[in-house]
Design a protein around this motif. Sequence first.
Motif, PDB file in Angstrom:
ATOM      1  N   ASP A  33       0.859  -1.262  -0.077  1.00  0.00           N
ATOM      2  CA  ASP A  33      -0.066  -0.126  -0.012  1.00  0.00           C
ATOM      3  C   ASP A  33       0.779   1.443  -0.066  1.00  0.00           C
ATOM      4  N   TYR A  34       2.015   1.067   0.684  1.00  0.00           N
ATOM      5  CA  TYR A  34       2.854   2.390   0.738  1.00  0.00           C
ATOM      6  C   TYR A  34       3.554   2.623  -0.717  1.00  0.00           C
ATOM      7  N   GLN A  37       1.031   4.098  -2.870  1.00  0.00           N
ATOM      8  CA  GLN A  37       0.864   5.573  -2.790  1.00  0.00           C
ATOM      9  C   GLN A  37       2.006   6.354  -3.310  1.00  0.00           C
ATOM     10  N   ARG A 129      -5.305   3.359  -4.259  1.00  0.00           N
ATOM     11  CA  ARG A 129      -6.279   2.697  -3.429  1.00  0.00           C
ATOM     12  C   ARG A 129      -5.544   1.590  -2.702  1.00  0.00           C
ATOM     13  N   LYS A 130      -5.660   1.224  -1.466  1.00  0.00           N
ATOM     14  CA  LYS A 130      -5.080   0.118  -0.795  1.00  0.00           C
ATOM     15  C   LYS A 130      -5.709  -1.263  -1.389  1.00  0.00           C
ATOM     16  N   LYS A 131      -4.696  -2.141  -1.252  1.00  0.00           N
ATOM     17  CA  LYS A 131      -5.173  -3.527  -1.947  1.00  0.00           C
ATOM     18  C   LYS A 131      -5.481  -3.551  -3.250  1.00  0.00           C
TER      19      LYS A 131
END
Length: 162
Positions: A33-34, A37, A129-131
Amino acid sequence: MDLENYRNQALLKQKEHKKFLDQLKRKPPKNLDYTVQETHDEVFEKIDCLSCANCCKTTGPLFTEKDIERISKHLKMKAADFEHKFLRTDEDQDKVLQHLPCWFLNSDNTCSIYKVRPKACCEFPHTDRKKIYQINHLTIKNTVICPAAFEFVERMKKNIRQ
């Protein structure tokens, strides 16, 4: 911005991109996730949506009931009138624009309803977005439409050496 070149590259690399994204799904790396982003931010430092707006010209967002309420209120219209004037129901029973390009796209590629635009527009191309592996099919589709989505996948391949 050479949209045709981006589109052609995205089509040529679809299998390669799909394989890479499928690997992320099977075995997500630590700090995915990092990295997503960080990569998203890198891409959008270089790519300016206002120089393109291909998403607004070629694909329409889904309009949720909340979107319709918010936008129609902003336009001082009844929700039913807004729907009748601008939207249609597609084969999946989703509310979408009747016509493209988007009604609200200005000639300078800005959006006349930017502050109240649909949630789908706010989130496009969904590269922060996450995942992220949960939307691999959408990411692949978006690489053909959006130069930033294409660049995102290309940079992710470099940022995650699997």
